[in-house]
Design an enzyme around this catalytic site. Structure first.
Site, mmCIF file in Angstrom:
data_model
loop_
_atom_site.group_PDB
_atom_site.id
_atom_site.type_symbol
_atom_site.label_atom_id
_atom_site.label_comp_id
_atom_site.label_asym_id
_atom_site.label_seq_id
_atom_site.Cartn_x
_atom_site.Cartn_y
_atom_site.Cartn_z
ATOM 1 N N TYR A 154 0.826 -1.212 0.000
ATOM 2 C CA TYR A 154 0.000 0.000 0.000
ATOM 3 C C TYR A 154 0.862 1.264 0.000
ATOM 4 C CZ TYR A 154 -4.600 2.186 0.738
ATOM 5 O OH TYR A 154 -5.760 2.901 0.597
ATOM 6 N N LYS A 161 -3.359 8.118 3.196
ATOM 7 C CA LYS A 161 -4.541 7.852 4.035
ATOM 8 C C LYS A 161 -4.312 8.375 5.464
ATOM 9 C CE LYS A 161 -7.502 5.873 1.243
ATOM 10 N NZ LYS A 161 -8.573 6.722 0.663
#
Ligand SMILES: NC(=O)c1ccc[n+]([C@@H]2O[C@H](COP(=O)([O-])OP(=O)(O)OC[C@H]3O[C@@H](n4cnc5c(N)ncnc54)[C@H](O)[C@@H]3O)[C@@H](O)[C@H]2O)c1
Length: 255
Positions: A154, A161
């Protein structure tokens, strides 16, 4: 018929395909009585085709969250369809390929900057662009993937995020006096276009099979969309700066 969002006017960003969390959010919002306006990025004729699959017609407005002119004119363009807004859904994420998939240590700043601008700073840009449309307060909801830990693959999207989570708290701080709530839904993995662009996404998703207390279906965006609709409704009147996990309970389990 009474619904959770009866009489509410909701702007939903991020519809691309039927697999988009935003598509399911727009569908449920309409089913719950809301009037929905969509924004689309780039491929507008595709977004319009997908919008035709909603229970009711929904206009599509063009919005690239990195385009200042789009943002500056957004409120006026939304006003051509509704006289105000009660809710805004931010369902937008993007990171260049070299910011994902295990290249963390070599990603150049330009790619990180794009990921953070489009995926995190845009929560502020979108909220401020639509602020003139909120007459009596309202609800802003964004889509998160738990950024309290590091995940395989990720990479800089995870950093973006984390920035999104923090941005939502600062927006909650500054907009509370206008009765605007800002919250995130932290969703488990869903096989959308955004997910497919993450190399090794399936490996990341396997964690859910092993650890989530509730079962989790990668092909079902509806649970996440239900969480968004709940936060858009009047049933979380004193909740802001919050992250609601719709992840089958995975965040609560250590091993
Ligand atoms: N799919 C998952 O596993 C998952 C899990 C948790 C959170 N999320 C988050 O949910 C949100 C929606 O993603 P999705 O999974 O439905 O995928 P998706 O690909 O259907 O949606 C991503 C959307 O972002 C839009 N977008 C990209 N760049 C943009 C820009 N510059 N301006 C405006 N829009 C832009 C795309 O057009 C697309 O509609 C994202 O924030 C994503 O990070 C996804």
């Amino acid at each position: 018929m009474s619904g959770l969002l009866n009489g509410k006017r909701i702007l939903v960003t991020g519809v691309l395909l039927e697999s988009s969390i935003a598509f399911h959010t727009a569908k449920l919002a309409q089913e719950q009585g809301a009037e929905v306006v969509l924004t689309g990025f780039g491929r507008l004729s595709l977004v319009e085709r997908i919008a035709n699959r909603l229970p009711k017609p929904a206009p599509v407005i063009e919005l690239d969250v990195a385009n200042t002119e789009h943002l500056d004119t957004l409120a006026d363009r939304v006003r051509q369809h509704v006289d105000g807004l009660d809710g805004v859904v931010h369902s937008i994420g993007f990171a260049p390929q070299d910011a994902l998939g295990g290249n963390f240590l070599n990603t150049p700043w330009e790619s990180v900057a794009t990921a953070v601008q489009v995926s995190a700073y845009s929560l502020k840009s979108l909220t401020m662009a639509t602020l003139p449309l909120f007459e009596n307060g309202g609800s802003v909801v964004g889509m998160d993937f738990d950024a309290t830990v590091a995940w395989p693959q990720y990479d800089w999207m995870g950093v973006a995020k984390a920035a999104l989570e923090s941005t939502s708290r600062y927006l909650a701080r500054d907009l509370g006096k206008e009765n605007i709530r800002v919250n995130l839904v932290s969703a488990g993995p869903i096989k959308s276009m955004a997910a497919k662009s993450i190399p090794g996404f399936e490996e990341l998703a396997k964690v859910w099979d092993d650890r989530a207390p509730l079962t989790w279906d990668l092909a079902d965006p509806e649970p996440a969309a239900r969480g968004v609709v709940a936060l858009l409704s009047d049933w979380f009147p004193k909740t802001t700066g919050e992250i609601v996990h719709v992840d089958g309970g995975l965040h609560a389990i250590g091993a």
